[in-house]
Design an enzyme around this catalytic site. Sequence first.
Site, PDB file in Angstrom:
ATOM      1  N   ARG A 203       0.845  -1.182   0.000  1.00  0.00           N
ATOM      2  CA  ARG A 203       0.000   0.000   0.000  1.00  0.00           C
ATOM      3  C   ARG A 203       0.888   1.242   0.000  1.00  0.00           C
ATOM      4  O   ARG A 203       1.956   1.264   0.614  1.00  0.00           O
ATOM      5  CB  ARG A 203      -0.921   0.021   1.229  1.00  0.00           C
ATOM      6  CG  ARG A 203      -2.033  -1.018   1.179  1.00  0.00           C
ATOM      7  CD  ARG A 203      -3.075  -0.690   0.113  1.00  0.00           C
ATOM      8  NE  ARG A 203      -4.174  -1.635   0.090  1.00  0.00           N
ATOM      9  CZ  ARG A 203      -4.243  -2.711  -0.683  1.00  0.00           C
ATOM     10  NH1 ARG A 203      -3.229  -2.993  -1.514  1.00  0.00           N
ATOM     11  NH2 ARG A 203      -5.296  -3.506  -0.648  1.00  0.00           N
TER      12      ARG A 203
ATOM     13  N   HIS B  35      -0.529   0.174  -9.914  1.00  0.00           N
ATOM     14  CA  HIS B  35      -1.276  -0.673  -8.974  1.00  0.00           C
ATOM     15  C   HIS B  35      -1.824  -1.918  -9.687  1.00  0.00           C
ATOM     16  O   HIS B  35      -3.012  -2.247  -9.576  1.00  0.00           O
ATOM     17  CB  HIS B  35      -2.421   0.098  -8.322  1.00  0.00           C
ATOM     18  CG  HIS B  35      -2.866  -0.512  -7.016  1.00  0.00           C
ATOM     19  ND1 HIS B  35      -3.358   0.225  -5.975  1.00  0.00           N
ATOM     20  CD2 HIS B  35      -2.901  -1.809  -6.597  1.00  0.00           C
ATOM     21  CE1 HIS B  35      -3.684  -0.563  -4.966  1.00  0.00           C
ATOM     22  NE2 HIS B  35      -3.412  -1.819  -5.319  1.00  0.00           N
TER      23      HIS B  35
END
Length: 309
Positions: free
Chosen positions: A224, A272
């Site tokens: 993250r 991502h």
Amino acid sequence: MALLIYSPSHPVADWAAAIRALAPDLDVRLWPEVGDLAEIEVALVWKPPAGLLQSFPNLKLMQSFGAGVDGILADPNIPRHVPLARVVDGNLTVGMTEYVLLHVLHFHRQVAAMQQNQRNGKWQWLPPVDPGQRIIGIMGMGTLGSHAAQKLLGLGFQVASWSRGLKAIDGVTSFHGDEHLEGFLRLCNVLVCLLPLTPQTRGIICRRTLSLLPRGAYVINAARGGHVVDDDLLHALDSDWLSGATLDVFNEEPLRDGHPFWTHPKVTVTPHNAADSIPAHVAPQIVDNIRRLQTGQPILRLVDYTRGY
């Protein structure tokens, strides 16, 4: 039973089709076509806006699209009396391991230097490094970290790990707890972050921890964005303490225009996409949990609110 699907990132129509194929009796609704809020009993969500989940008075199950749930727990008004489940996807695990191996090998095989030599028209032999002399440090030894560690061991690398609690894996030098973080970091030629994002791990890749890595280390963050303090990472790169970094996740997504990561010569940016779940692979888990809810059986892969994962 009505199921709401919300995500700003996933192809929600594909997910709805996969779920309907397995459970044609379900009333599947795609945000913002919600209808009567009181009819929503299950919400399949990813990074929902604050207050959305609280708006369903008869909600009985919250289901994440993926393994991570920090985007759901970020809502201060989340109804914590409602169970929250996550996904464990074997295909996602393989995809993450592919990503980790790709970028470990990119560093290990000196690909960036060879690409620069090509641009300069320079023929230069680069001496190889014995993988047995490289220590790959993995932060986070859940399903993703453990699988990546086994594959790295198979390529001849040394592997060390750090986690909040003790995780013993054959062939891996294991560290755990805050008191052993420094000893772990001092070993890592490559640092791979696969931690869950919790209040305890937010900002864990910062000036202090980066300074503990050996000079010339490489950082890979596929967990993250909140794990990284951007300015501290840039300082470590610009001071030549780090050789480089591969980043798949960011504090703000999409990565804003003009952010230094876009053009930094030592940074590889990916959008991502280290590992993505395919609807047809994951829909059976979601439908199974809905059936369990309907029949009063235990919900699987529940999140512990106190731990954050």
